[in-house]
Design a protein around this motif. Sequence first.
Motif, PDB file in Angstrom:
ATOM      1  N   VAL A  53      42.592  36.964  39.565  1.00 29.62           N
ATOM      2  CA  VAL A  53      42.078  38.179  38.947  1.00 29.62           C
ATOM      3  C   VAL A  53      41.934  39.239  40.027  1.00 29.62           C
ATOM      4  O   VAL A  53      41.294  39.000  41.059  1.00 29.62           O
ATOM      5  CB  VAL A  53      40.713  37.931  38.275  1.00 29.62           C
ATOM      6  CG1 VAL A  53      40.194  39.212  37.628  1.00 29.62           C
ATOM      7  CG2 VAL A  53      40.813  36.810  37.241  1.00 29.62           C
ATOM      8  N   CYS A  55      40.367  42.062  41.985  1.00 30.49           N
ATOM      9  CA  CYS A  55      38.954  42.409  42.099  1.00 30.49           C
ATOM     10  C   CYS A  55      38.664  42.997  43.464  1.00 30.49           C
ATOM     11  O   CYS A  55      39.113  42.469  44.488  1.00 30.49           O
ATOM     12  CB  CYS A  55      38.079  41.170  41.872  1.00 30.49           C
ATOM     13  SG  CYS A  55      36.309  41.475  41.991  1.00 30.49           S
ATOM     14  N   GLU A  65      33.879  43.044  35.621  1.00 27.92           N
ATOM     15  CA  GLU A  65      35.064  42.906  34.777  1.00 27.92           C
ATOM     16  C   GLU A  65      35.825  41.631  35.112  1.00 27.92           C
ATOM     17  O   GLU A  65      36.361  40.951  34.220  1.00 27.92           O
ATOM     18  CB  GLU A  65      35.973  44.119  34.947  1.00 27.92           C
ATOM     19  CG  GLU A  65      37.307  44.025  34.218  1.00 27.92           C
ATOM     20  CD  GLU A  65      37.179  43.817  32.712  1.00 27.92           C
ATOM     21  OE1 GLU A  65      38.127  43.262  32.114  1.00 27.92           O
ATOM     22  OE2 GLU A  65      36.142  44.215  32.131  1.00 27.92           O
ATOM     23  N   ARG A  69      36.706  38.592  32.467  1.00 32.56           N
ATOM     24  CA  ARG A  69      38.046  38.041  32.253  1.00 32.56           C
ATOM     25  C   ARG A  69      38.049  36.528  32.438  1.00 32.56           C
ATOM     26  O   ARG A  69      38.691  35.802  31.660  1.00 32.56           O
ATOM     27  CB  ARG A  69      39.036  38.699  33.209  1.00 32.56           C
ATOM     28  CG  ARG A  69      39.314  40.167  32.895  1.00 32.56           C
ATOM     29  CD  ARG A  69      40.350  40.750  33.843  1.00 32.56           C
ATOM     30  NE  ARG A  69      41.611  40.030  33.775  1.00 32.56           N
ATOM     31  CZ  ARG A  69      42.652  40.269  34.579  1.00 32.56           C
ATOM     32  NH1 ARG A  69      42.543  41.210  35.534  1.00 32.56           N
ATOM     33  NH2 ARG A  69      43.768  39.586  34.462  1.00 32.56           N
ATOM     34  N   ARG A  72      36.663  34.532  29.446  1.00 31.22           N
ATOM     35  CA  ARG A  72      37.492  34.402  28.251  1.00 31.22           C
ATOM     36  C   ARG A  72      38.138  33.028  28.167  1.00 31.22           C
ATOM     37  O   ARG A  72      38.368  32.507  27.077  1.00 31.22           O
ATOM     38  CB  ARG A  72      38.564  35.501  28.240  1.00 31.22           C
ATOM     39  CG  ARG A  72      37.996  36.894  28.014  1.00 31.22           C
ATOM     40  CD  ARG A  72      39.058  37.960  28.225  1.00 31.22           C
ATOM     41  NE  ARG A  72      38.470  39.303  28.154  1.00 31.22           N
ATOM     42  CZ  ARG A  72      39.009  40.391  28.685  1.00 31.22           C
ATOM     43  NH1 ARG A  72      40.178  40.286  29.338  1.00 31.22           N
ATOM     44  NH2 ARG A  72      38.417  41.557  28.583  1.00 31.22           N
TER      45      ARG A  72
END
Length: 249
Positions: A53, A55, A65, A69, A72
């Motif tokens: 991810v 970041c 955020e 993610r 999920r």
Amino acid sequence: MTKPVAVVTGGGSGLGLATVRRLVHDGWDVAVLELDDAASARAQEEIPGLIAVHCDVRDAASVDEAFVRIARSHPRIDALICAAGVLRVGALAEMEVEEFDLVFDVNVRGSWLAVKAAVPMLRDAQGGSGGSIVLLASIAALRHRINSGAYAASKSAVATLCRVLAAELAPSGIRINAIAPGTVDTPMTHGHFAPVSDGGYRANAPAPLGRYTSQEDVAGAVAFLLGPDAGFISGAVIPVDGATSAALR
């Protein structure tokens, strides 16, 4: 059997990637938070199934955020390892403000923001008994060196975060510890092994055990702290330095 889940900041290279390799070998699912997309791509190519991810750990919105993610696919995580870090060398009185701020923003603020975002997911780890956090400090936090004052101060702050958070998070069952490596040959430290004074003083040298700290040394210590044999260890800052800090006291 469901695999345990770990999040590693800065997991695309250096100590972060070494830790990712060890955890995957030990049967963990791992998500990497990484600013360098090229490093993430290389890590994913090497390690099939690795979650990466984008970041910036300095930015609260970016960190939040990233964890949204991750949630999920993994609403619960079992471990957080804060390995994102930067090194800037130079005399404190001559260092640029932007470089000083960068060191603290990544090493200290980044670790704090990641912990803040991870805690709600860690509380649900292991059936509600709490997960584990490992921060990357440095023996520079225990034994300061000239020309690395900003880095040493940031890692001292990381060690303080570890100790305070250990007490604050204890009621939720979350453990937090820090590893304090000696000099490790990583991309971050390349170029900083040379003498830094006219007198030939070396800021870094092999440990009394005869070599530099390896990335695998650090990854192994992280794996231990995440495991059941470390279940009553929290708030510790553990040198992994081949007796360097002991010899310099």
